[in-house]
Design a protein around this motif. Structure first.
Motif, PDB file in Angstrom:
ATOM      1  N   UNK A 137       0.840  -1.058   0.054  1.00  0.00           N
ATOM      2  CA  UNK A 137       0.055   0.053  -0.036  1.00  0.00           C
ATOM      3  C   UNK A 137       1.046   1.282   0.088  1.00  0.00           C
ATOM      4  N   UNK A 138       1.113   1.946  -1.194  1.00  0.00           N
ATOM      5  CA  UNK A 138       1.796   3.042  -1.302  1.00  0.00           C
ATOM      6  C   UNK A 138       0.955   4.167  -0.867  1.00  0.00           C
ATOM      7  N   UNK A 139      -0.440   4.350  -0.781  1.00  0.00           N
ATOM      8  CA  UNK A 139      -1.019   5.526  -0.229  1.00  0.00           C
ATOM      9  C   UNK A 139      -0.955   6.709  -1.218  1.00  0.00           C
ATOM     10  N   UNK A 140      -0.352   7.785  -0.619  1.00  0.00           N
ATOM     11  CA  UNK A 140      -0.212   8.819  -1.425  1.00  0.00           C
ATOM     12  C   UNK A 140       1.221   9.099  -2.037  1.00  0.00           C
ATOM     13  N   UNK A 141       2.034   7.898  -1.800  1.00  0.00           N
ATOM     14  CA  UNK A 141       3.239   8.213  -2.218  1.00  0.00           C
ATOM     15  C   UNK A 141       3.493   8.604  -3.639  1.00  0.00           C
ATOM     16  N   UNK A 142       3.160   7.670  -4.642  1.00  0.00           N
ATOM     17  CA  UNK A 142       2.894   7.711  -5.763  1.00  0.00           C
ATOM     18  C   UNK A 142       1.977   8.714  -6.455  1.00  0.00           C
ATOM     19  N   UNK A 143       1.077   9.263  -5.755  1.00  0.00           N
ATOM     20  CA  UNK A 143      -0.027  10.153  -6.355  1.00  0.00           C
ATOM     21  C   UNK A 143       0.495  11.611  -6.838  1.00  0.00           C
TER      22      UNK A 143
END
Length: 582
Positions: A137-143
């Motif tokens: 779960x990368x969440x907002x990292x790659x957003x």
């Protein structure tokens, strides 16, 4: 980023083996006995709620020297069979005595070779993605983040790791075009490519990926993977062969994968430790002396905040009291505590909260906000899965930057923004990418990294689509809206160090005291005892001069454009006055 092609990998496969030769049975004709172990996957234990039968992946016959009964040896085919037993569909492998090739379909993705004459492993590619695993779960990292890599300084696609020093400490055995080496040595050589280690608790072998895996409880009882070793240890001193294996694997890892040795003027880490008088202590029968020596080796002697023993091997006598740091690390900690207290006092005078509020100078022309790490949020949405949490900025550094800059823009009349990086110990590189874009003028940032084992430099060209409109443009960033400066100290470490260094290339000033270094990406290796060895790895952050072809690392920190005494660090009016003079 330049990719290794199928043809190139096959060529490398052959090239790696040049110089191999045949040997007879080594060590005076020692006969190695067979020992059979069941091999279990820790991941399968978790996936199958502790079901032992469903977690078994292989029964393997290893070799042991009768006088070193606790050290399991195997050849490359045996090791490859053990690792590849859990590969996903679509992957195949071939292996012989000195060559191991893994393919996805018809495309080689990983090649390993052993040069017996030169006592070295060679490898190219990676097994990343070849094993079924839980989604990360990368969440907002790659957003909104774009990072396109290109090679700007050519190197080789093959890495190597010498085991010659290992061979001088603990016997290795050679047959015709085959190496019998401890499982721990193969793990140390290939784990960065495979992601696996193998832990022997003298009953079974457990295939695992991190120190936390060794705390797994087996079945419905309270017995952990390491529990029977703890019981064994209470009745007997740590076996001498286990102590030798631990030291040899430690030396191998630090000699081949520690990225700061040349910066520190160390040609060979094992020689460095011998010169420091640790060679015998690292295999001492006394637990206290041996464990203290390990912590001194990675803490006191190296003075490197990226390097240490982060896992505790209580079954071999480790204890929290051995967690020591060098004087530089101690001094930085003291500085952090002093700066933190001074900063808190400055914010509280204005009834504001550090790391949450923006401060302003008396004139209203200079804004100041603080941050201490580069974080991203794994769960950014409300329960509906669509609405962003209103307090996302508290756990996501990029969102916090946006909140602060938008507040400053809305206030009006602000000409200068000071970003307080003085207590920043680092964090996630991808988040640092985003903040670099946010302080740029045109949303075009970059960061160079050197892969020391390969001799190549890669440039990541970065953009951040903050408003998620599909464009990476100046509307997303703030460098053209304000004169931005970054306040630094020796506590500005790792990503907290790269941020001011690389921001300088974007026209951002630094003020304060020189930042604290930390140029290497952190790597982690597991030692045979179960200790987790984190260390400055073989990929380092650099600046590359394309004209002179010179590579400069980040370890020496960012020298400030404007020096500021600690006593004025959080005085916004004073900082404004020196920026105006400049």
């Amino acid at each position: 980023m330049k990719r290794i092609t199928s043809t190139l990998l096959l060529t490398l496969c052959s090239a790696m083996l040049l110089g191999s030769c045949s040997f007879g049975i080594n060590a005076g004709g020692v006969t190695l006995n067979n020992v059979t172990r069941d091999v279990y996957s820790v991941k399968k234990f978790r996936d199958n709620e502790g079901n032992r039968a469903a977690s078994k992946i292989k029964t393997i016959t290893f070799k042991v020297n009768p006088i070193r009964e606790h050290v399991l040896y195997c050849d490359l085919p045996t090791y490859a069979d053990m690792v590849c037993a859990t590969m996903g569909a679509g992957y195949t492998y071939t292996v012989n005595g000195t060559e191991w090739v893994v393919k996805r379909g018809d495309t080689p993705i990983f090649v390993a070779g052993i040069s017996l004459s030169e006592r070295r492993f060679s490898f190219a590619g990676s097994l990343s993605g070849a094993f079924p695993s839980d989604p990360i779960n990368y969440g907002t990292l790659l957003e909104g983040l774009k990072a396109e890599g290109t090679v700007i300084k050519e190197g080789t696609s093959v890495a190597s790791a010498s085991f010659a020093d290992f061979d001088s400490q603990l016997p290795l055995y050679y047959g015709k075009d085959v190496l019998y080496a401890p499982v721990a040595l193969y793990d140390a050589a290939f784990a960065e490519s495979t992601g696996f280690y193998h832990f022997d608790n003298f009953e079974d072998i457990f295939q695992y990926g991190s120190a936390e895996d060794l705390t797994l409880k087996l079945g419905k009882g309270d017995k952990a993977i390491t529990d029977n070793l703890a019981a064994f240890h209470k009745a007997s001193a740590t076996p001498a062969d286990v102590r030798l294996l631990e030291r040899a694997t430690f030396y191998f890892t630090m000699d081949n994968f520690y990225g700061l040795r040349f910066h520190k003027g160390i040609e060979k880490m094992s020689d460095f430790y011998r010169g420091a008088g640790l060679d015998k202590l690292l295999v001492d029968e006394d637990d206290a002396k041996r464990c203290a020596a390990y912590y001194a080796a990675v803490g006191t002697l190296l003075n490197d905040d990226h390097t240490g023993l982060s896992g505790i091997a209580a079954h071999w006598g480790d204890d929290d009291k051995y967690s020591v740091r060098g004087q530089l690390s101690v001094d930085r900690r003291v500085l952090y505590e002093g700066l933190g207290a001074a900063r808190k006092q400055a914010y509280e005078k204005e009834s504001l909260i550090p790391l949450e509020s923006v401060r302003y100078s008396s004139s209203g022309e200079t804004a100041f906000f603080s941050f201490d790490s580069f974080r991203f949020e794994q769960q950014p949405y409300e329960e509906d899965g669509k609405t962003k949490k209103p307090d996302l900025w508290k756990t996501d550094t990029a969102a916090y930057f946006v909140k602060a800059f938008e507040e400053i823009k809305a206030k009006g009349g602000v000409k200068r923004v000071i970003i307080d990086d003085s207590c920043n110990g680092g964090g996630t590189l991808g988040v640092a990418y985003k903040t670099l874009c946010l302080v740029s003028k045109d949303n075009q940032a970059y960061l160079d990294s050197e892969r020391l084992q390969y001799g190549m430099v890669t440039r990541a060209n970065i953009g951040y689509d903050r408003n998620l409109d599909g464009k990476y443009d100046a509307e997303d960033v703030y460098g053209d809206d304000f004169e931005i400066s970054i306040l630094t100290s020796p506590r500005s470490f790792s990503c907290g160090n790269l941020f001011p260094i690389q921001a300088k290339t974007l026209g951002v000033k630094t003020i304060g005291v020189k930042s604290g270094g930390g140029e290497c990406v952190v790597d982690s290796h597991m030692l045979p005892s179960g200790r987790s060895l984190t260390h400055s790895g073989m990929t380092r952050l650099v600046t590359f001069d394309e004209t002179t072809k010179m590579v400069t690392g980040f370890e020496r920190g960012a020298s400030p454009d404007i020096k500021v005494d600690y006593s004025h660090f959080y005085d916004v009016d004073y900082l404004e006055s020196v920026l105006i003079k400049e």
